[in-house]
Structure formats: structure tokens, C-alpha cells
Write a protein that holds these residues in place. Structure first.
Motif, PDB file in Angstrom:
ATOM      1  N   ALA A 109       1.411  -1.160   0.141  1.00  0.00           N
ATOM      2  CA  ALA A 109       0.137   0.333  -0.423  1.00  0.00           C
ATOM      3  C   ALA A 109       0.466   1.336  -0.257  1.00  0.00           C
ATOM      4  O   ALA A 109       2.158   0.890   0.151  1.00  0.00           O
ATOM      5  CB  ALA A 109      -0.494  -0.376   1.090  1.00  0.00           C
TER       6      ALA A 109
ATOM      7  N   THR B 192       1.590   5.131   0.858  1.00  0.00           N
ATOM      8  CA  THR B 192       1.640   6.132   1.869  1.00  0.00           C
ATOM      9  C   THR B 192       0.364   7.106   1.946  1.00  0.00           C
ATOM     10  O   THR B 192       0.011   7.438   3.208  1.00  0.00           O
ATOM     11  CB  THR B 192       2.764   7.066   1.783  1.00  0.00           C
ATOM     12  N   SER B 193      -0.146   6.805   0.793  1.00  0.00           N
ATOM     13  CA  SER B 193      -1.229   8.100   0.242  1.00  0.00           C
ATOM     14  C   SER B 193      -2.532   7.406  -0.075  1.00  0.00           C
ATOM     15  O   SER B 193      -2.425   6.345  -0.924  1.00  0.00           O
ATOM     16  CB  SER B 193      -1.248   9.192  -0.364  1.00  0.00           C
ATOM     17  N   ALA B 194      -3.374   7.938   0.101  1.00  0.00           N
ATOM     18  CA  ALA B 194      -4.721   7.208   0.433  1.00  0.00           C
ATOM     19  C   ALA B 194      -5.162   7.581  -1.356  1.00  0.00           C
ATOM     20  O   ALA B 194      -6.476   6.755  -2.097  1.00  0.00           O
ATOM     21  CB  ALA B 194      -6.307   7.209   1.531  1.00  0.00           C
ATOM     22  N   ARG B 195      -4.691   8.508  -1.721  1.00  0.00           N
ATOM     23  CA  ARG B 195      -4.623   8.676  -3.375  1.00  0.00           C
ATOM     24  C   ARG B 195      -4.277   7.717  -4.717  1.00  0.00           C
ATOM     25  O   ARG B 195      -5.305   7.661  -5.392  1.00  0.00           O
ATOM     26  CB  ARG B 195      -4.027  10.155  -3.569  1.00  0.00           C
TER      27      ARG B 195
ATOM     28  N   PRO C 199      -4.449   3.743  -5.077  1.00  0.00           N
ATOM     29  CA  PRO C 199      -5.074   2.903  -5.737  1.00  0.00           C
ATOM     30  C   PRO C 199      -3.503   1.553  -5.217  1.00  0.00           C
ATOM     31  O   PRO C 199      -2.408   2.155  -5.568  1.00  0.00           O
ATOM     32  CB  PRO C 199      -5.027   2.569  -6.875  1.00  0.00           C
ATOM     33  N   GLN C 200      -4.436   0.888  -4.743  1.00  0.00           N
ATOM     34  CA  GLN C 200      -3.426  -0.207  -3.850  1.00  0.00           C
ATOM     35  C   GLN C 200      -2.751  -1.572  -5.677  1.00  0.00           C
ATOM     36  O   GLN C 200      -1.400  -1.712  -4.783  1.00  0.00           O
ATOM     37  CB  GLN C 200      -4.905  -0.948  -3.141  1.00  0.00           C
TER      38      GLN C 200
ATOM     39  N   THR D  17      -2.015  -4.096   4.492  1.00  0.00           N
ATOM     40  CA  THR D  17      -1.110  -2.580   5.300  1.00  0.00           C
ATOM     41  C   THR D  17       0.172  -2.590   4.123  1.00  0.00           C
ATOM     42  O   THR D  17      -0.230  -3.012   3.083  1.00  0.00           O
ATOM     43  CB  THR D  17      -0.935  -2.753   6.888  1.00  0.00           C
ATOM     44  N   ARG D  18       1.157  -1.045   4.538  1.00  0.00           N
ATOM     45  CA  ARG D  18       1.859  -0.839   3.115  1.00  0.00           C
ATOM     46  C   ARG D  18       2.782  -2.055   3.732  1.00  0.00           C
ATOM     47  O   ARG D  18       3.532  -2.509   3.116  1.00  0.00           O
ATOM     48  CB  ARG D  18       2.427  -0.435   4.206  1.00  0.00           C
TER      49      ARG D  18
ATOM     50  N   THR E 240       6.756  12.959   4.831  1.00  0.00           N
ATOM     51  CA  THR E 240       6.646  11.901   4.520  1.00  0.00           C
ATOM     52  C   THR E 240       7.775  10.867   5.011  1.00  0.00           C
ATOM     53  O   THR E 240       7.752   9.937   4.828  1.00  0.00           O
ATOM     54  CB  THR E 240       6.166  11.609   2.760  1.00  0.00           C
TER      55      THR E 240
END
Length: 633
Positions: free
Chosen positions: A40, A42-45, A47-48, A61-62, A197
Motif C-alpha cells: 500500500a 503512504t497516501s490514500a490517493r 490505488p493499491q 497494510t503497507r 513523508t
């Protein structure tokens, strides 16, 4: 300033000496982490699927991925792939090792490879059950023209958790010191977010000795409370320098100068990074690891990904076209604007240079080539890559290391930045290109003429001023570009169509009969000159359509807009419009100026080529830059 901010400010190393003492030796190790397996962003922007593709039920998770029974995970993704072709071409590494941990459940874990045409082949498959550690190895011996490696996992019974995924190679005898340099100008919040970040990823920062922020603005990054918190995390690694605004070239030059002036920096990696990107710390780790393993020092670049659509690639790699003052054209095998979830970069490609949105420069190359040209803005990164290439140092753009940057197509062409694009393009072309005066003069006059007939008078004036200033010679760069910015803005302010206005405001003033006009016609390339001449005559004589029209940005080509006496044209940013009105006197005067400056360019091209080429060592020297910084050598 509140107490927390004051404490943070005191903790930040705000002097050159702190940076010069930051670089140090790294502990010797047997294996070097070339990249991590992440699941994943670090940003929800983001896509996985840029990291892992899952068929079935999973939780990520990351750093960990849990697969439910009967679920398949595939890391044949942008950040999941190991760039095997690039490792075989540029390093002496003969094999890569994939290590991971697993817990509970039973599954098959496979290491896969591809070739330049995307054809898959199985390298090795192992079954795992319970908990433990798995190691798979792949040889780097069949990837010269392209291809990558990745792993897949498919569960049989129970849930399986995969974590601590590491791709490793034998470590070098000594690990190169490394520093990240971020230059900023009045983007305090963006810069703080980018540094923040980086600070959140301790493993990615483990082999980074310093994060140097060069602040050239009046709205200081150091004033942000978040920056104080970041300084507590990074500790003495965070170094904060201030100086007058010398543009991106000056900000990065300061960082390059200070890092490579430090004791023990002879083999350091200097990682340049824009302040307004969406940062992926893993990209820093991958670039730094790759630079530690190349057969000889090379510039290592990250790819630019779209900030507005994070799974879209800007370009794989670029090269310049100097006869057309064109910064970027695709190199063979490279792709542009592709959806990275749907398409893979299988063919290996070469790069002519790499943008400094994120780019690594080894200290040996800086020592050999010098510091950037003081161009203030635009072409500084391109010129440096070309200069390094002419000196025998290649640029390698990695296909699995990227950062997200604001889309270029959302930036309007008609702004003050175009001055630097044209002037600096001429400078770079004069040093490294054929710089045939006749060819360049014809090209530039053609481009200015297109602007005049489409009623972009301010932009035409911008082009003309850029060429005139180029013809003043290298001494024009002696102030680092500070004064000319104000002069260009004042010049453009004389032309009303350069002002971007709210669409609702212009619409309220418009004739109610105004209609949108679109035209998909595009002249054949062989006939463009004839079409341009015809449009020029029509504009001169006033034989144009007097209807009030609006024209969308994607239909605003010169051959379309020039059909009208007035047009409201959408800005490429889609945030405003510009009202263009026919002005015969302005057109005549600009055409006269364009003819004069292009005639001079044709005649004086040989002299300019000699002048700029001979001045290059002086204006890129440490002595010249320290004068501009206002510091001592």
C-alpha cells in the motif's frame, strides 16, 4: 511562535557546518536491500493495484498482506516488480534474492519473470505452511532487452500473512553516503508534507545521512509547526538552509555544492527532489541502492507519475530535440501517458536525461561536470543530464521508482515560464546542438507567427524577449536570473489576453449570442506553412469571423483561433479563461520585432555558440555559485 515550534526550530541544523558533518560511513553488511515488497502507498490517493493485485479476499497494510483462504496475490505491478533488465544492464549483480516471512495458513509462493515482450516464465515455486521464512533466488541472466521479476502467492487452506518482503543483492564493499536535497520557494506546506513523508519511513531513511531543505522563499517552511515535529523525528539529519531566490537551479545547486563540500563526500549520492511532489520514500531507497551497485557512477532518475490520476505514467524516459528547442521526446521503448495498472514497462529503455522531480547525482559526476547552469527555472535538469552524457556519464531512469507530480498538461502554455523555456532552450542548444542559425531562426519565427495569428500577443512578446536576452550573451546570467522575472511579468502585463479571468466573470460581460466553436480540422504537416500564411493575411486584412465565440482548450490550436476577431479561450488549467482580441497594430509591431530578432539569431548563431560554450566552465563553477549564494568558497 509557540513553544513546540521554537523547540523544533532550535533542533534543526540551520548552518552549513551541520550539513558538512552529517555524512558518515555506514556499517558494513553482507546484503543490500535493493527494494522492499510493499502492499500500500503512504497516501490514500494511490490505488493499491500500483503495489499488489488481489483476486479474492485480502487485507493489506503497507508492509503486510493477509490472504484469506482461496485468495491469490500478484505483485506484477509498478512498485511490486524488480527491474531485472536494468540490474543486468547496469550492474555486475548476477542474482537477486527474495526473502519474506509467512504466518499460519498454507500457500504456494512463486517467483516469476518476464521478457521484453511481456512473456511470462516461472523461475521457482515453493509451498509454505505454518510460520517461517522463505527465500527464493532468481538469476539476472536473461533480461538484456527487457523484463522484470515479481512474486505471486495463492492460499490453499486458512489465512496467510506475508510480511518483511525484501529483494536483496550482495552488498558493496563500502556503502556510499547519501543526502536528499529539496529546494523550495513559498510552498511551505507542500515542502513540510514532502519532508514529513520521508521522515515517517525510518527504514528508507536509514542509509540517508542528511535531508537538506534549501528555502528561498519569504513564507518559511521552518515557520510551520509540522516542520518542528519532523525535525524531532529526523534529528540531526534535517538541515535547513536559506538564501535569496535563485530558482530551482540555484536551490539545487546550493544543496549539491554543500553536500559535495563535506568531508567524506567524494562518493556521496545527492538525491534532488521537488518540494511539491507526492513522495514515495521507497523510491529513494531503490534509487540509492541501485546507485551503490552500478558498474560506474551514473545519474539515477525516478519516473514522474500523474498527481491527478496516480496510476498514469508521464513518460518512461526522454531525450531532447535541440533543433526545435524541444525538451522532451520519447526514447525508443519508452511509453507516455499509459495506465500502469493495465500496462507494464517490459522493454528496457535508455534515457537522455531525467527531470529533477526526483533524481540522484553521484558526487563523482558533480566533481567532473560542475554545478548546474544558473538558468533560474527550466532546462537546468535537462542541461545537466546532457552535459553529463557528453562527459561519458549515462542517465538511468528506473521503471519501478516513481513520485507523483502535478500534471504538465494542466499548466497553461501562456505564462511567464515560457520565457525561461525559450531562452534556456536556446542556451542549451547553442552549447550541445548543431545550432544552425538558419534552422533555428526559421523555427522560432514560425512559432512566434503562430502566436501572433492566434492573438497571443503577450506570449509572442515573451518569445521575442527570450531570444533577445539570449543574444546578450552569457553575462546576462550573472545575477542568477533574479531580475528578469519581474521584467517579464511587467512585459506581459501590457497585453490583456495574458490575464486569466474567472469564466463566470467573462461570461457575465459577454454577448448573449456567444457560442462555443469547435473544429477538429488539423492541416497536413506539409501544408501548415501555407495555412499559416493564409491566416496571417486574413488577420491583417480583418477578413475573420466577427462572431463572439468561446473555444475549449483542446480545440485552441492556432489554425482554429485565428479564424476569429475575438475568442474566449479556456485556460489549460481549466480554472479560468482568457479573452483574445485582434489587434492589428500589435500584430504588425510584434511581427517586425520577431523578424529582427530571428535575423540576428541567424547571423549571430556561431558567435553565440562559441560564447556560451566557452563560458560554461566559469558560470557552472563553485566560485560563481558561491558568489550568487552570498557565501564564501
Amino acid at each position: 511562535m509557540d513553544q513546540a515550534a521554537a523547540v523544533g526550530e532550535a533542533a534543526i541544523a540551520n548552518d552549513v557546518e551541520a550539513l558538512r558533518s552529517a555524512l558518515g560511513e555506514h556499517e558494513k553488511r553482507d546484503r543490500l536491500v535493493a527494494q522492499r515488497g510493499l502492499f500500500a502507498a503512504t497516501s490514500a490517493r494511490v490505488p493499491q493495484k500500483m503495489y499488489v493485485a488481489v483476486k479474492g479476499d485480502a487485507a493489506a497494510t503497507r508492509s503486510e498482506l493477509t490472504l484469506r483462504e482461496g485468495t491469490r496475490a500478484d505483485t506484477n505491478t509498478y512498485f511490486g516488480r524488480f527491474a531485472a533488465s536494468f540490474w543486468q544492464r547496469w550492474t555486475a549483480v548476477t542474482a537477486v534474492r527474495l526473502d519474506l516471512t509467512y504466518a499460519t495458513g498454507a500457500a504456494a509462493v512463486s517467483l516469476w519473470a518476464s521478457d521484453a515482450k511481456g512473456r511470462k516464465r516461472l523461475v521457482v515455486r515453493e509451498r509454505v505452511e505454518g510460520s517461517g521464512t522463505l527465500t527464493l533466488e532468481g538469476r539476472l541472466d536473461r533480461f538484456v532487452d527487457g523484463g522484470a521479476m515479481w512474486f505471486e502467492a495463492e492460499t490453499d487452506t486458512g489465512d496467510l500473512t506475508i510480511g518483511e518482503v525484501r529483494w536483496t543483492v550482495p552488498a558493496p564493499e563500502t556503502l556510499r553516503p547519501a543526502a536528499v536535497v529539496i529546494c523550495t520557494f513559498n510552498r511551505a506546506d507542500d515542502c513540510a508534507a514532502t519532508v514529513g513523508t520521508l521522515a515517517t519511513d525510518a527504514e528508507a531513511m536509514a542509509d540517508i545521512d542528511a535531508v537538506c531543505v534549501v528555502d528561498q522563499g519569504t513564507d518559511r517552511v521552518q515557520s510551520r509547526p509540522a516542520f518542528a515535529e519532523i525535525s524531532a523525528t529526523l534529528g540531526r539529519k534535517l538541515v535547513y538552509l536559506t538564501q535569496p531566490n535563485l530558482g530551482g537551479a540555484g536551490g539545487f545547486a546550493r544543496g549539491m555544492h554543500e553536500v559535495t563540500s563535506a568531508p567524506g563526500s567524494a562518493h556521496a549520492n545527492v538525491i534532488l527532489m521537488d518540494d511539491d511532489i507526492l513522495c514515495e520514500p521507497e523510491t529513494v531507497l531503490r534509487m540509492n541502492a541501485f546507485a551503490n551497485m552500478t558498474a560506474k557512477p551514473a545519474i539515477i532518475g525516478a519516473q514522474m507519475l500523474s498527481l491527478s490520476n496516480p496510476q498514469i505514467l508521464h513518460v518512461s524516459a526522454e531525450r531532447e530535440v535541440l533543433d526545435e528547442i524541444k525538451a522532451g521526446t520519447l526514447t525508443p521503448g519508452a511509453m507516455m501517458g499509459v495506465d500502469l495498472v493495465k500496462k507494464r514497462q517490459e522493454e528496457r529503455f535508455d534515457a537522455g536525461w531525467n527531470g529533477w522531480w526526483t533524481c540522484l547525482l553521484p558526487a563523482e559526476i558533480i566533481a567532473d561536470c560542475g554545478l548546474p547552469l544558473p538558468l533560474f527555472f527550466q532546462w537546468d535538469d535537462i542541461e545537466y543530464g546532457i552535459r553529463a552524457r557528453f562527459a561519458g556519464h549515462p542517465t538511468v531512469t528506473l521503471p519501478n521508482a516513481g513520485v507523483w507530480h502535478a500534471d504538465f498538461h494542466l499548466k497553461d502554455y501562456d505564462d511567464w515560464a515560457r520565457y525561461f523555456s525559450i531562452r534556456n532552450g536556446l542556451i542549451v542548444s547553442s552549447i550541445y546542438g548543431r545550432f544552425d542559425g538558419t534552422t533555428l531562426a526559421k523555427y522560432l519565427f514560425r512559432k512566434i507567427s503562430e502566436l501572433i495569428v492566434s492573438m497571443q500577443y503577450g506570449l509572442a512578446a515573451t518569445f521575442i524577449q527570450a531570444a533577445e536576452d539570449f543574444l546578450k550573451g552569457p553575462s546576462f546570467l550573472d545575477d542568477g536570473g533574479q531580475e528578469v522575472l519581474g521584467a517579464i511579468r511587467e512585459l506581459r502585463s501590457r497585453y490583456p489576453e495574458t490575464v486569466a479571468r474567472p469564466a463566470v466573470e467573462v461570461g457575465a460581460e459577454a454577448d448573449p449570442h456567444t457560442q462555443m466553436d469547435v473544429w477538429k480540422f488539423e492541416p497536413d504537416e506539409s501544408r501548415e506553412g501555407l495555412v499559416l500564411a493564409k491566416r496571417a493575411v486574413q488577420q491583417f486584412l480583418g477578413r475573420v469571423d466577427g462572431r463572439p465565440v468561446t473555444i475549449p482548450a483542446h480545440y485552441a490550436d492556432w489554425w482554429h483561433v485565428s479564424l476569429f476577431s475575438q475568442a474566449t479561450v479556456t485556460d489549460a488549467s481549466q480554472g479560468a479563461v482568457r479573452v483574445r482580441r485582434r489587434d492589428k497594430q500589435a500584430a504588425i509591431e510584434l511581427a517586425r520585432q520577431a523578424a529582427k530578432v530571428c535575423w540576428r539569431l541567424r547571423k549571430e548563431a556561431p558567435r553565440m555558440k562559441t560564447a556560451y560554450t566557452e563560458a560554461l566552465p566559469r558560470i557552472t563553477s563553485r566560485e560563481n555559485w558561491t558568489r550568487l549564494f552570498g557565501t564564501e568558497v
